[in-house]
Design an enzyme around this catalytic site. Structure first.
Site, PDB file in Angstrom:
ATOM      1  N   HIS A   1       0.825  -1.200   0.000  1.00 16.53           N
ATOM      2  CA  HIS A   1       0.000   0.000   0.000  1.00 16.53           C
ATOM      3  C   HIS A   1       0.865   1.259   0.000  1.00 16.53           C
ATOM      4  O   HIS A   1       2.005   1.253   0.485  1.00 16.53           O
ATOM      5  CB  HIS A   1      -0.930   0.005   1.208  1.00 16.53           C
TER       6      HIS A   1
ATOM      7  N   GLU B   1       0.662   4.001   1.747  1.00 13.38           N
ATOM      8  CA  GLU B   1       1.054   4.447   3.089  1.00 13.38           C
ATOM      9  C   GLU B   1       2.224   3.612   3.616  1.00 13.38           C
ATOM     10  O   GLU B   1       3.161   4.143   4.212  1.00 13.38           O
ATOM     11  CB  GLU B   1      -0.125   4.321   4.060  1.00 13.38           C
TER      12      GLU B   1
ATOM     13  N   CYS C   1      -6.396   1.609   5.188  1.00 15.08           N
ATOM     14  CA  CYS C   1      -6.994   0.376   5.703  1.00 15.08           C
ATOM     15  C   CYS C   1      -6.509   0.165   7.140  1.00 15.08           C
ATOM     16  O   CYS C   1      -5.616   0.873   7.621  1.00 15.08           O
ATOM     17  CB  CYS C   1      -6.601  -0.812   4.822  1.00 15.08           C
TER      18      CYS C   1
ATOM     19  N   CYS D   1      -2.643  -0.508   7.400  1.00  9.91           N
ATOM     20  CA  CYS D   1      -1.865   0.735   7.277  1.00  9.91           C
ATOM     21  C   CYS D   1      -2.059   1.617   8.503  1.00  9.91           C
ATOM     22  O   CYS D   1      -1.112   2.263   8.964  1.00  9.91           O
ATOM     23  CB  CYS D   1      -2.260   1.489   6.018  1.00  9.91           C
TER      24      CYS D   1
END
Length: 151
Positions: free
Chosen positions: A79, A81, A107, A110
């Site tokens: 991801h 992040e 999410c 993260c």
């Protein structure tokens, strides 16, 4: 909304264009900022040395019929992040007190990394079907703001 929030979100959107995600609606960008300086950037894409979904011309989540917001571990991509936080670690940068600007709501996976990295404020543009992440941010005292609601 101040001019810096607008500029930094524009930068996160620019970074999202670097994504190697096969699905155009899931190209995510993130930047981490402190004192009006960009510390790191991140976008969702395959780990180093692993062919991306764009290169494969397929989405494993789509093939397996995995709904958005669930089973985040079933994806080739790291991801945005996570990549921004990893970049800070590789560069030896502290993220204590920083702000993360992201094109999408983080999410819950993260979110846990964001909390433990010391980031204190998250600004996101598009929603994501993960209510638990919002609860975690609240419990940890991390400010989470939808970009359209900035004043």
């Amino acid at each position: 909304m101040n001019k810096w929030d607008l500029r930094f979100m524009d930068m996160a959107k620019l970074v999202s264009g670097w994504s190697s995600c096969f699905k155009p609606n899931r190209q995510v960008g993130a930047i981490i900022v402190r004192d009006k300086r960009i510390l790191t950037t991140g976008y969702n894409g395959a780990p180093q040395g692993i062919p991306s979904c764009k290169e494969r011309a397929e989405c494993v989540r789509e093939i397996m019929g995995i709904p958005s917001g669930t089973r985040q571990e079933m994806c080739y991509a790291v991801h945005a992040e996570q990549n921004a936080i990893v970049q800070a670690a590789k560069l030896g940068l502290s993220l204590e007190g920083a702000t993360l600007y992201c094109t999408h709501q983080p999410c819950s996976i993260c979110t846990r990394l964001i909390i433990n990295s010391g980031i204190k404020r998250v600004v996101y543009d598009e929603g994501y079907p993960d209510e638990f992440s919002l609860k975690l941010f609240g419990l940890a005292g991390v400010e989470i703001i939808k970009f359209s609601e900035l004043k």
